[in-house]
Design a protein around this motif. Structure first.
Motif, PDB file in Angstrom:
ATOM      1  N   GLY A 268       0.810  -1.215   0.000  1.00 47.75           N
ATOM      2  CA  GLY A 268       0.000   0.000   0.000  1.00 47.75           C
ATOM      3  C   GLY A 268       0.840   1.260   0.000  1.00 47.75           C
ATOM      4  N   PHE A 269       1.921   1.258   0.772  1.00 47.89           N
ATOM      5  CA  PHE A 269       2.802   2.423   0.795  1.00 47.89           C
ATOM      6  C   PHE A 269       3.439   2.655  -0.563  1.00 47.89           C
ATOM      7  CE2 PHE A 269       7.141   4.044   1.097  1.00 47.89           C
ATOM      8  CZ  PHE A 269       6.903   5.300   1.640  1.00 47.89           C
ATOM      9  N   LEU A 270       3.936   1.576  -1.182  1.00 44.54           N
ATOM     10  CA  LEU A 270       4.627   1.714  -2.453  1.00 44.54           C
ATOM     11  C   LEU A 270       3.711   2.200  -3.564  1.00 44.54           C
ATOM     12  CD1 LEU A 270       6.798  -1.517  -2.256  1.00 44.54           C
ATOM     13  CD2 LEU A 270       7.633   0.825  -2.147  1.00 44.54           C
ATOM     14  N   LEU A 271       2.437   1.869  -3.485  1.00 44.52           N
ATOM     15  CA  LEU A 271       1.514   2.239  -4.550  1.00 44.52           C
ATOM     16  C   LEU A 271       0.790   3.551  -4.296  1.00 44.52           C
ATOM     17  CD1 LEU A 271      -0.049  -1.241  -5.422  1.00 44.52           C
ATOM     18  CD2 LEU A 271       1.770  -0.005  -6.610  1.00 44.52           C
ATOM     19  N   THR A 272       0.660   3.959  -3.036  1.00 43.60           N
ATOM     20  CA  THR A 272      -0.132   5.160  -2.739  1.00 43.60           C
ATOM     21  C   THR A 272       0.671   6.279  -2.093  1.00 43.60           C
ATOM     22  OG1 THR A 272      -0.786   4.487  -0.504  1.00 43.60           O
ATOM     23  CG2 THR A 272      -2.129   3.671  -2.342  1.00 43.60           C
ATOM     24  N   GLY A 273       1.817   5.937  -1.474  1.00 46.09           N
ATOM     25  CA  GLY A 273       2.590   6.954  -0.775  1.00 46.09           C
ATOM     26  C   GLY A 273       2.109   7.231   0.624  1.00 46.09           C
ATOM     27  N   ASN A 274       1.080   6.530   1.077  1.00 49.70           N
ATOM     28  CA  ASN A 274       0.563   6.747   2.433  1.00 49.70           C
ATOM     29  C   ASN A 274       1.479   6.066   3.449  1.00 49.70           C
ATOM     30  OD1 ASN A 274      -1.716   8.213   1.613  1.00 49.70           O
ATOM     31  ND2 ASN A 274      -2.791   6.313   1.115  1.00 49.70           N
ATOM     32  N   ARG A 275       2.051   6.843   4.341  1.00 47.70           N
ATOM     33  CA  ARG A 275       2.991   6.311   5.321  1.00 47.70           C
ATOM     34  C   ARG A 275       2.261   5.458   6.356  1.00 47.70           C
ATOM     35  NH1 ARG A 275       7.256  10.067   8.720  1.00 47.70           N
ATOM     36  NH2 ARG A 275       8.186   8.412   9.970  1.00 47.70           N
ATOM     37  N   ASN A 276       2.923   4.352   6.772  1.00 47.74           N
ATOM     38  CA  ASN A 276       2.357   3.481   7.794  1.00 47.74           C
ATOM     39  C   ASN A 276       3.485   2.863   8.610  1.00 47.74           C
ATOM     40  OD1 ASN A 276       3.257   1.043   6.353  1.00 47.74           O
ATOM     41  ND2 ASN A 276       1.615   1.536   4.896  1.00 47.74           N
ATOM     42  N   ASN A 277       3.135   1.937   9.508  1.00 47.34           N
ATOM     43  CA  ASN A 277       4.128   1.372  10.429  1.00 47.34           C
ATOM     44  C   ASN A 277       5.156   0.477   9.753  1.00 47.34           C
ATOM     45  OD1 ASN A 277       2.966   2.656  12.633  1.00 47.34           O
ATOM     46  ND2 ASN A 277       1.595   0.926  13.085  1.00 47.34           N
ATOM     47  N   GLN A 278       4.956   0.178   8.480  1.00 55.78           N
ATOM     48  CA  GLN A 278       5.894  -0.674   7.752  1.00 55.78           C
ATOM     49  C   GLN A 278       7.035   0.133   7.138  1.00 55.78           C
ATOM     50  OE1 GLN A 278       5.177  -3.728   8.296  1.00 55.78           O
ATOM     51  NE2 GLN A 278       6.925  -4.624   7.227  1.00 55.78           N
ATOM     52  N   VAL A 279       7.007   1.441   7.330  1.00 59.88           N
ATOM     53  CA  VAL A 279       7.965   2.339   6.672  1.00 59.88           C
ATOM     54  C   VAL A 279       8.711   3.169   7.706  1.00 59.88           C
ATOM     55  CG1 VAL A 279       8.211   4.197   4.981  1.00 59.88           C
ATOM     56  CG2 VAL A 279       6.430   2.463   4.691  1.00 59.88           C
ATOM     57  N   ARG A 280      10.014   3.290   7.522  1.00 66.26           N
ATOM     58  CA  ARG A 280      10.838   4.157   8.370  1.00 66.26           C
ATOM     59  C   ARG A 280      11.405   5.265   7.492  1.00 66.26           C
ATOM     60  NH1 ARG A 280      13.717   3.334  13.338  1.00 66.26           N
ATOM     61  NH2 ARG A 280      14.453   5.410  13.946  1.00 66.26           N
ATOM     62  N   VAL A 281      11.231   6.508   7.917  1.00 63.73           N
ATOM     63  CA  VAL A 281      11.711   7.662   7.155  1.00 63.73           C
ATOM     64  C   VAL A 281      12.633   8.495   8.027  1.00 63.73           C
ATOM     65  CG1 VAL A 281      11.066   9.752   5.900  1.00 63.73           C
ATOM     66  CG2 VAL A 281       9.606   7.725   5.770  1.00 63.73           C
ATOM     67  N   ILE A 282      13.799   8.839   7.491  1.00 65.78           N
ATOM     68  CA  ILE A 282      14.727   9.710   8.190  1.00 65.78           C
ATOM     69  C   ILE A 282      15.190  10.808   7.238  1.00 65.78           C
ATOM     70  CG2 ILE A 282      15.516   7.866   9.724  1.00 65.78           C
ATOM     71  CD1 ILE A 282      18.054   7.690   8.035  1.00 65.78           C
ATOM     72  N   HIS A 283      15.878  11.812   7.777  1.00 65.12           N
ATOM     73  CA  HIS A 283      16.326  12.939   6.975  1.00 65.12           C
ATOM     74  C   HIS A 283      17.777  13.261   7.338  1.00 65.12           C
ATOM     75  CE1 HIS A 283      12.007  13.451   6.382  1.00 65.12           C
ATOM     76  NE2 HIS A 283      11.893  13.433   7.703  1.00 65.12           N
ATOM     77  N   GLY A 284      18.548  13.702   6.342  1.00 63.39           N
ATOM     78  CA  GLY A 284      19.925  14.070   6.642  1.00 63.39           C
ATOM     79  C   GLY A 284      20.672  14.630   5.450  1.00 63.39           C
ATOM     80  N   LYS A 285      21.693  15.425   5.750  1.00 60.85           N
ATOM     81  CA  LYS A 285      22.590  15.924   4.702  1.00 60.85           C
ATOM     82  C   LYS A 285      23.551  14.830   4.251  1.00 60.85           C
ATOM     83  CE  LYS A 285      22.454  20.615   6.603  1.00 60.85           C
ATOM     84  NZ  LYS A 285      23.249  21.715   7.220  1.00 60.85           N
ATOM     85  N   LYS A 286      23.888  13.958   5.195  1.00 64.80           N
ATOM     86  CA  LYS A 286      24.713  12.788   4.895  1.00 64.80           C
ATOM     87  C   LYS A 286      24.041  11.569   5.505  1.00 64.80           C
ATOM     88  CE  LYS A 286      29.216  15.055   4.482  1.00 64.80           C
ATOM     89  NZ  LYS A 286      30.640  15.033   4.919  1.00 64.80           N
ATOM     90  N   ILE A 287      23.974  10.497   4.742  1.00 63.65           N
ATOM     91  CA  ILE A 287      23.347   9.266   5.213  1.00 63.65           C
ATOM     92  C   ILE A 287      24.322   8.120   4.979  1.00 63.65           C
ATOM     93  CG2 ILE A 287      21.417   7.668   4.918  1.00 63.65           C
ATOM     94  CD1 ILE A 287      19.679  10.028   4.132  1.00 63.65           C
ATOM     95  N   HIS A 288      24.642   7.419   6.060  1.00 63.55           N
ATOM     96  CA  HIS A 288      25.579   6.302   6.009  1.00 63.55           C
ATOM     97  C   HIS A 288      24.797   4.998   6.158  1.00 63.55           C
ATOM     98  CE1 HIS A 288      29.181   4.009   7.929  1.00 63.55           C
ATOM     99  NE2 HIS A 288      29.106   3.786   6.633  1.00 63.55           N
ATOM    100  N   ILE A 289      24.941   4.108   5.172  1.00 61.89           N
ATOM    101  CA  ILE A 289      24.225   2.837   5.173  1.00 61.89           C
ATOM    102  C   ILE A 289      25.248   1.703   5.191  1.00 61.89           C
ATOM    103  CG2 ILE A 289      22.594   1.356   3.943  1.00 61.89           C
ATOM    104  CD1 ILE A 289      21.505   3.896   2.592  1.00 61.89           C
TER     105      ILE A 289
END
Length: 326
Positions: A268-289
């Motif tokens: 549902g998230f991938l098709l509609t963009g509606n955020r839910n508990n299956q998705v984690r969102v963070i923000h940053g100028k630099k992101i280390h994975i």
């Protein structure tokens, strides 16, 4: 071997000392343009319109040097080697062509880096949608040749540049694994079909994600670092306003579903963009994975190699793009 002269001085010298019919010095300045286009992009719609596109440029007093690309990496090499000698670079093609153009422009020192116009002719054109470029070729050419421009962010992942997304996992391989003819036939449907058919069978990828302010560890089926509101034509994260120029990326990570309910939430998230508990969102100028073993990444839909340590940085307002925003 092709050798290009510095077109900036050559183009402007053509109007030096020119006067109108009553003896006044003309003030208009001829702009030199490097025009690089991919004749294979999308459904090949650009091929029959090249003459009309060039006419748009000439009406804007542009002196144009034209190169069709003949293979992967061609746009990158042309712009990297010759872009600094022009007032403007205009590229035409899909997200892959734009990706190469951005990479080439970022190899040019900022003080010599020309602005970039873009005529989107690919299958999805995510970045073009983000800066409101027209879908019709001639209208997009008029924007690319216009005067309305703005500096937008550019991403860098382990030394490779991208315009709007670096990603791994579900959906991300379809762009470079699907033959061009199939993408031309199915369009955005090719991306949807790939993700839906694989979603229930994808293995989770253990990842550790760190920014300047936060960190987490999770088993994910999809991870992306982006400043766009869609990838592959699919809405991926809906918020009040997506910013392409604030120096900050969104990190969007979809956790591995462990039951049918979680599977439905992920889809549902991938098709509609509606955020839910299956998705984690963070923000940053630099992101280390960090991932346990080398994992394939895609940059703007192009193969970005396999990596286990990934550092993604945002180059704030690095390239001036000519856009269709009001």
């Amino acid at each position: 071997k092709c050798k290009l002269q510095n077109r900036k001085s050559e183009a402007n010298s053509k109007h030096e000392g020119c006067y109108d019919h009553i003896g006044r010095l003309r003030r208009e300045v001829v702009k030199s343009v490097l025009f690089v286009y991919n004749p294979q992009a999308g459904k090949g719609t650009l091929r029959g319109k090249i003459s009309d596109v060039l006419e748009v440029f000439r009406r804007k007093d542009m002196v144009v040097t034209v190169f069709p690309t003949v293979g992967a990496g061609d746009a990158y090499q042309l712009i990297k080697q010759h872009g600094a000698g022009f007032d403007r670079v205009i590229c035409a093609g899909g997200d892959g062509t734009l990706h190469e153009a951005v990479h080439g422009l970022m190899e040019i020192p900022k003080e010599k880096r020309p602005g970039c116009g873009y005529i989107p002719t690919g299958t999805v054109n995510d970045f073009a949608n983000g800066i409101k470029l027209p879908k019709r070729v001639i209208s997009a050419a008029e924007v690319a040749a216009g005067d309305r421009c703005h500096a937008y962010d550019v991403g860098e992942m382990n030394g490779q540049y991208f315009s709007y997304v670096a990603a791994f996992g579900a959906f991300t391989s379809v762009s470079y694994e699907t033959p061009q003819a199939t993408k031309n036939l199915l369009g955005k449907t090719a991306y949807v079909l790939d993700g839906v058919t694989k979603l229930n069978t994808l293995r989770g990828i253990p990842v550790k994600v760190e920014t300047e302010k936060e960190s987490f560890e999770e088993e994910c089926i999809l991870g992306m670092v982006t400043n766009a509101d869609s990838v592959g034509g699919l809405k991926i994260y809906r918020k009040t306003k997506i910013r392409l120029d604030d120096g900050v990326f969104d990190g969007v990570f979809v956790k591995k579903p462990r039951n049918p309910l979680e599977l439905n939430l992920a889809l549902g998230f991938l098709l509609t963009g509606n955020r839910n508990n299956q998705v984690r969102v963070i923000h940053g100028k630099k992101i280390h994975i960090t991932v346990e073993k080398p994992t394939p990444f895609t940059l703007d839909g192009e193969a970005g190699g396999s990596h286990s340590e990934i550092l993604i940085s945002n180059h704030k307002q690095a390239i001036q793009f000519y856009h269709g925003l009001e």
